[in-house]
Design a protein around this motif. Structure first.
Motif, PDB file in Angstrom:
ATOM      1  N   ARG A  87      35.894  35.632  36.565  1.00 25.85           N
ATOM      2  CA  ARG A  87      36.519  35.886  37.856  1.00 25.85           C
ATOM      3  C   ARG A  87      35.728  35.148  38.926  1.00 25.85           C
ATOM      4  NH1 ARG A  87      39.448  40.565  39.249  1.00 25.85           N
ATOM      5  NH2 ARG A  87      40.015  41.896  37.516  1.00 25.85           N
ATOM      6  N   THR A  88      36.348  34.986  40.069  1.00 24.70           N
ATOM      7  CA  THR A  88      35.578  34.514  41.218  1.00 24.70           C
ATOM      8  C   THR A  88      34.817  35.717  41.762  1.00 24.70           C
ATOM      9  OG1 THR A  88      37.323  35.014  42.818  1.00 24.70           O
ATOM     10  CG2 THR A  88      37.339  32.797  41.838  1.00 24.70           C
ATOM     11  N   VAL A  89      33.774  35.444  42.504  1.00 26.00           N
ATOM     12  CA  VAL A  89      33.030  36.533  43.153  1.00 26.00           C
ATOM     13  C   VAL A  89      33.976  37.302  44.067  1.00 26.00           C
ATOM     14  CG1 VAL A  89      31.193  37.061  44.812  1.00 26.00           C
ATOM     15  CG2 VAL A  89      30.778  35.427  42.959  1.00 26.00           C
ATOM     16  N   SER A  90      34.802  36.588  44.782  1.00 26.95           N
ATOM     17  CA  SER A  90      35.745  37.217  45.704  1.00 26.95           C
ATOM     18  C   SER A  90      36.699  38.171  44.978  1.00 26.95           C
ATOM     19  CB  SER A  90      36.550  36.134  46.435  1.00 26.95           C
ATOM     20  OG  SER A  90      37.469  36.720  47.317  1.00 26.95           O
ATOM     21  N   SER A  91      37.273  37.733  43.863  1.00 23.61           N
ATOM     22  CA  SER A  91      38.228  38.591  43.162  1.00 23.61           C
ATOM     23  C   SER A  91      37.525  39.783  42.515  1.00 23.61           C
ATOM     24  CB  SER A  91      39.037  37.807  42.131  1.00 23.61           C
ATOM     25  OG  SER A  91      38.243  37.454  41.023  1.00 23.61           O
ATOM     26  N   LEU A  92      36.301  39.598  42.049  1.00 22.56           N
ATOM     27  CA  LEU A  92      35.545  40.711  41.479  1.00 22.56           C
ATOM     28  C   LEU A  92      35.244  41.753  42.546  1.00 22.56           C
ATOM     29  CD1 LEU A  92      34.001  42.099  39.181  1.00 22.56           C
ATOM     30  CD2 LEU A  92      31.998  40.730  39.837  1.00 22.56           C
ATOM     31  N   ILE A  93      34.785  41.315  43.699  1.00 18.18           N
ATOM     32  CA  ILE A  93      34.465  42.248  44.781  1.00 18.18           C
ATOM     33  C   ILE A  93      35.722  42.956  45.263  1.00 18.18           C
ATOM     34  CG2 ILE A  93      33.647  42.399  47.169  1.00 18.18           C
ATOM     35  CD1 ILE A  93      31.590  40.213  46.387  1.00 18.18           C
ATOM     36  N   ALA A  94      36.831  42.234  45.387  1.00 15.43           N
ATOM     37  CA  ALA A  94      38.088  42.853  45.809  1.00 15.43           C
ATOM     38  C   ALA A  94      38.513  43.923  44.800  1.00 15.43           C
ATOM     39  CB  ALA A  94      39.182  41.801  45.960  1.00 15.43           C
ATOM     40  N   TYR A  95      38.371  43.642  43.522  1.00 20.28           N
ATOM     41  CA  TYR A  95      38.714  44.597  42.466  1.00 20.28           C
ATOM     42  C   TYR A  95      37.824  45.839  42.557  1.00 20.28           C
ATOM     43  CZ  TYR A  95      38.962  46.612  37.784  1.00 20.28           C
ATOM     44  OH  TYR A  95      39.078  47.480  36.730  1.00 20.28           O
ATOM     45  N   LEU A  96      36.520  45.638  42.689  1.00 17.84           N
ATOM     46  CA  LEU A  96      35.593  46.769  42.772  1.00 17.84           C
ATOM     47  C   LEU A  96      35.837  47.605  44.026  1.00 17.84           C
ATOM     48  CD1 LEU A  96      32.348  44.969  41.545  1.00 17.84           C
ATOM     49  CD2 LEU A  96      33.792  46.571  40.257  1.00 17.84           C
ATOM     50  N   LEU A  97      36.147  46.951  45.132  1.00 20.35           N
ATOM     51  CA  LEU A  97      36.469  47.685  46.361  1.00 20.35           C
ATOM     52  C   LEU A  97      37.743  48.509  46.181  1.00 20.35           C
ATOM     53  CD1 LEU A  97      35.661  45.052  49.120  1.00 20.35           C
ATOM     54  CD2 LEU A  97      34.476  47.215  48.725  1.00 20.35           C
ATOM     55  N   GLN A  98      38.729  47.935  45.523  1.00 22.81           N
ATOM     56  CA  GLN A  98      39.978  48.657  45.281  1.00 22.81           C
ATOM     57  C   GLN A  98      39.722  49.909  44.444  1.00 22.81           C
ATOM     58  OE1 GLN A  98      43.038  47.985  46.653  1.00 22.81           O
ATOM     59  NE2 GLN A  98      43.554  49.973  45.805  1.00 22.81           N
ATOM     60  N   LEU A  99      38.888  49.787  43.414  1.00 21.67           N
ATOM     61  CA  LEU A  99      38.548  50.949  42.587  1.00 21.67           C
ATOM     62  C   LEU A  99      37.891  52.049  43.425  1.00 21.67           C
ATOM     63  CD1 LEU A  99      37.072  49.337  39.333  1.00 21.67           C
ATOM     64  CD2 LEU A  99      39.333  50.369  39.642  1.00 21.67           C
ATOM     65  N   GLU A 100      36.981  51.675  44.295  1.00 25.38           N
ATOM     66  CA  GLU A 100      36.289  52.651  45.139  1.00 25.38           C
ATOM     67  C   GLU A 100      37.235  53.324  46.137  1.00 25.38           C
ATOM     68  OE1 GLU A 100      33.118  54.111  45.373  1.00 25.38           O
ATOM     69  OE2 GLU A 100      33.155  53.332  43.339  1.00 25.38           O
ATOM     70  N   VAL A 101      38.145  52.552  46.711  1.00 24.01           N
ATOM     71  CA  VAL A 101      39.111  53.117  47.660  1.00 24.01           C
ATOM     72  C   VAL A 101      40.042  54.087  46.938  1.00 24.01           C
ATOM     73  CG1 VAL A 101      41.091  52.562  49.137  1.00 24.01           C
ATOM     74  CG2 VAL A 101      38.973  51.245  49.328  1.00 24.01           C
ATOM     75  N   GLU A 102      40.519  53.711  45.766  1.00 19.76           N
ATOM     76  CA  GLU A 102      41.384  54.606  44.984  1.00 19.76           C
ATOM     77  C   GLU A 102      40.650  55.899  44.630  1.00 19.76           C
ATOM     78  OE1 GLU A 102      42.820  52.349  41.634  1.00 19.76           O
ATOM     79  OE2 GLU A 102      43.943  50.985  42.929  1.00 19.76           O
ATOM     80  N   LYS A 103      39.388  55.784  44.247  1.00 15.91           N
ATOM     81  CA  LYS A 103      38.568  56.957  43.923  1.00 15.91           C
ATOM     82  C   LYS A 103      38.404  57.853  45.158  1.00 15.91           C
ATOM     83  CE  LYS A 103      33.886  58.156  42.523  1.00 15.91           C
ATOM     84  NZ  LYS A 103      32.546  57.597  42.298  1.00 15.91           N
ATOM     85  N   ALA A 104      38.108  57.249  46.298  1.00 19.30           N
ATOM     86  CA  ALA A 104      37.922  58.008  47.536  1.00 19.30           C
ATOM     87  C   ALA A 104      39.214  58.727  47.939  1.00 19.30           C
ATOM     88  CB  ALA A 104      37.452  57.082  48.662  1.00 19.30           C
ATOM     89  N   LYS A 105      40.343  58.083  47.755  1.00 20.75           N
ATOM     90  CA  LYS A 105      41.628  58.721  48.057  1.00 20.75           C
ATOM     91  C   LYS A 105      41.878  59.895  47.123  1.00 20.75           C
ATOM     92  CE  LYS A 105      44.136  54.812  50.047  1.00 20.75           C
ATOM     93  NZ  LYS A 105      45.245  53.868  49.862  1.00 20.75           N
ATOM     94  N   LYS A 106      41.621  59.692  45.842  1.00 31.48           N
ATOM     95  CA  LYS A 106      41.834  60.727  44.835  1.00 31.48           C
ATOM     96  C   LYS A 106      40.967  61.949  45.114  1.00 31.48           C
ATOM     97  CE  LYS A 106      42.438  60.773  39.874  1.00 31.48           C
ATOM     98  NZ  LYS A 106      42.194  60.045  38.628  1.00 31.48           N
ATOM     99  N   GLU A 107      39.740  61.716  45.582  1.00 30.68           N
ATOM    100  CA  GLU A 107      38.799  62.799  45.859  1.00 30.68           C
ATOM    101  C   GLU A 107      38.953  63.368  47.263  1.00 30.68           C
ATOM    102  OE1 GLU A 107      35.014  61.035  44.927  1.00 30.68           O
ATOM    103  OE2 GLU A 107      35.420  61.073  42.774  1.00 30.68           O
ATOM    104  N   GLY A 108      39.916  62.854  48.038  1.00 35.19           N
ATOM    105  CA  GLY A 108      40.157  63.366  49.385  1.00 35.19           C
ATOM    106  C   GLY A 108      39.174  62.888  50.432  1.00 35.19           C
ATOM    107  N   GLU A 109      38.363  61.912  50.073  1.00 34.22           N
ATOM    108  CA  GLU A 109      37.389  61.385  51.023  1.00 34.22           C
ATOM    109  C   GLU A 109      38.072  60.605  52.147  1.00 34.22           C
ATOM    110  OE1 GLU A 109      33.247  58.781  50.903  1.00 34.22           O
ATOM    111  OE2 GLU A 109      34.263  59.279  49.025  1.00 34.22           O
TER     112      GLU A 109
END
Length: 58
Positions: A34-56
């Motif tokens: 992956r590019t660094v950009s696409s990896l970081i975007a993917y990891l950020l998306q995972l964190e945002v989804e987790k935060a939404k799921k946990e009500g953060e």
């Protein structure tokens, strides 16, 4: 390997990180083909989804 820049209309996000972290992210991106950009975007998306799921965030 040649890197080709592809223009994007997506918004940019800039961050300052420790040089060692940058190196590790580059290694991980390369390993995952992956590019660094696409990896970081993917990891950020995972964190945002987790935060939404946990009500953060909504």
């Amino acid at each position: 390997m040649t890197t080709i820049a592809v223009p994007s209309k997506l918004p940019q996000l800039h961050a300052y990180v420790d040089p060692e972290l940058k190196e590790e992210v580059e290694k991980l991106a390369k390993r995952r083909r992956r590019t660094v950009s696409s990896l970081i975007a993917y990891l950020l998306q995972l964190e945002v989804e987790k935060a939404k799921k946990e009500g953060e965030i909504q």
